[in-house]
Every structure is written in C-alpha cells, then in structure tokens.
Motif scaffolding. Structure first.
Motif, mmCIF file in Angstrom:
data_model
loop_
_atom_site.group_PDB
_atom_site.id
_atom_site.type_symbol
_atom_site.label_atom_id
_atom_site.label_comp_id
_atom_site.label_asym_id
_atom_site.label_seq_id
_atom_site.Cartn_x
_atom_site.Cartn_y
_atom_site.Cartn_z
ATOM 1 N N TRP A 135 30.323 -40.829 -31.292
ATOM 2 C CA TRP A 135 31.357 -39.958 -30.177
ATOM 3 C C TRP A 135 31.427 -41.458 -29.156
ATOM 4 C CZ3 TRP A 135 34.248 -36.166 -31.690
ATOM 5 C CH2 TRP A 135 32.926 -34.980 -32.693
ATOM 6 N N SER A 136 30.909 -41.670 -28.452
ATOM 7 C CA SER A 136 31.769 -43.039 -27.749
ATOM 8 C C SER A 136 32.561 -44.083 -28.424
ATOM 9 C CB SER A 136 30.228 -43.533 -27.486
ATOM 10 O OG SER A 136 30.395 -44.547 -26.259
ATOM 11 N N HIS A 137 32.067 -44.470 -29.632
ATOM 12 C CA HIS A 137 32.931 -45.486 -30.409
ATOM 13 C C HIS A 137 34.284 -44.589 -30.770
ATOM 14 C CE1 HIS A 137 30.388 -48.481 -30.903
ATOM 15 N NE2 HIS A 137 29.340 -47.732 -30.874
ATOM 16 N N TYR A 138 34.203 -42.829 -30.743
ATOM 17 C CA TYR A 138 35.252 -42.267 -31.567
ATOM 18 C C TYR A 138 36.328 -42.756 -29.845
ATOM 19 C CZ TYR A 138 39.075 -38.923 -32.456
ATOM 20 O OH TYR A 138 40.045 -37.927 -32.316
ATOM 21 N N GLY A 139 36.165 -41.897 -28.882
ATOM 22 C CA GLY A 139 36.807 -42.080 -27.478
ATOM 23 C C GLY A 139 37.199 -43.078 -27.542
ATOM 24 N N THR A 140 36.394 -44.416 -27.315
ATOM 25 C CA THR A 140 37.339 -45.637 -27.008
ATOM 26 C C THR A 140 38.109 -46.545 -27.666
ATOM 27 O OG1 THR A 140 34.490 -46.673 -27.158
ATOM 28 C CG2 THR A 140 36.612 -48.014 -26.598
ATOM 29 N N TYR A 141 38.290 -45.798 -28.989
ATOM 30 C CA TYR A 141 38.943 -46.010 -30.143
ATOM 31 C C TYR A 141 40.561 -44.875 -29.794
ATOM 32 C CZ TYR A 141 36.657 -49.622 -31.898
ATOM 33 O OH TYR A 141 35.707 -50.717 -32.753
ATOM 34 N N LEU A 142 40.063 -44.265 -29.415
ATOM 35 C CA LEU A 142 40.995 -42.743 -29.600
ATOM 36 C C LEU A 142 41.447 -43.508 -27.760
ATOM 37 C CD1 LEU A 142 42.921 -40.368 -30.192
ATOM 38 C CD2 LEU A 142 40.716 -39.505 -28.606
ATOM 39 N N GLY A 143 40.585 -44.149 -26.479
ATOM 40 C CA GLY A 143 41.248 -44.616 -25.907
ATOM 41 C C GLY A 143 42.482 -45.328 -25.609
ATOM 42 N N MET A 144 42.007 -46.282 -26.558
ATOM 43 C CA MET A 144 42.926 -47.335 -27.329
ATOM 44 C C MET A 144 44.494 -46.699 -27.422
ATOM 45 S SD MET A 144 40.895 -50.418 -28.912
ATOM 46 C CE MET A 144 38.865 -51.052 -28.124
ATOM 47 N N GLY A 145 44.126 -46.031 -28.417
ATOM 48 C CA GLY A 145 45.955 -45.666 -28.486
ATOM 49 C C GLY A 145 46.738 -44.712 -28.098
ATOM 50 N N ILE A 146 45.726 -43.884 -27.095
ATOM 51 C CA ILE A 146 46.434 -43.419 -25.978
ATOM 52 C C ILE A 146 46.951 -44.335 -25.071
ATOM 53 C CG2 ILE A 146 46.410 -41.629 -23.866
ATOM 54 C CD1 ILE A 146 44.413 -40.435 -25.951
ATOM 55 N N SER A 147 46.666 -45.417 -24.523
ATOM 56 C CA SER A 147 47.157 -46.034 -23.391
ATOM 57 C C SER A 147 48.118 -46.736 -24.337
ATOM 58 C CB SER A 147 45.836 -47.831 -23.640
ATOM 59 O OG SER A 147 44.747 -46.487 -22.838
ATOM 60 N N GLY A 148 48.914 -47.083 -25.534
ATOM 61 C CA GLY A 148 49.423 -47.446 -26.183
ATOM 62 C C GLY A 148 50.779 -46.983 -25.967
#
Length: 83
Positions: A2-15
C-alpha cells in the motif's frame, strides 16, 4: 504494497494537479475503499513535489465509489437531451 501504491498514485496526482490545478481530486472505484491504507504515502509524495498543493487542493474519496462512472454518464446523457 500500500505504501508503494500510495507513492506512485501521489506521483500521478501531482502531475494532474500541476496541469489542471483542481480544487478537489476525487478518487473512486473499488480501490478508494482502501484509501486509509495508502493515504499517508500518497500525501507524502505529493508534498515532496509541491509544498502548497495540499492546502490548495483537497484529495478525497467519492461517496459513490462503485457507481461514479454510471452516475456521471447518466448525468451527461440527461444534459445532452436538454434544449
């Protein structure tokens, strides 16, 4: 996981926030039911990219996580019938 999922989702949302500058990012679908499991890593990643974003943009889950697409499509169909 879940931590990895949140990290990559955060990258996408940032963009997406950088491009569209929305007031709200609404997460839906079945995965939104696990929001509490990845929320902190997602916010951490977003705050690394943009310090001000978390105060200007609210990230939350849909009240209708499983029916959001259906409701949106219905709304568009109804709106297209108006004169």
């Amino acid at each position: 996981v879940w931590s990895h999922y949140g990290t990559y989702l955060g990258m996408g949302i940032s963009g997406l926030i950088n491009i569209f500058n929305p007031e709200v990012v609404l997460l839906g679908g079945g995965i939104s039911k696990a929001f509490k499991l990845f929320e902190s890593s997602m916010h951490r990643q977003i705050s690394l990219s943009y310090k001000i974003i978390l105060t200007d943009c609210r990230i939350t889950t849909s009240k209708f996580p499983d029916d959001g697409g259906l409701l949106g499509a219905s709304y568009l169909a109804i709106e297209s019938l108006k004169p």
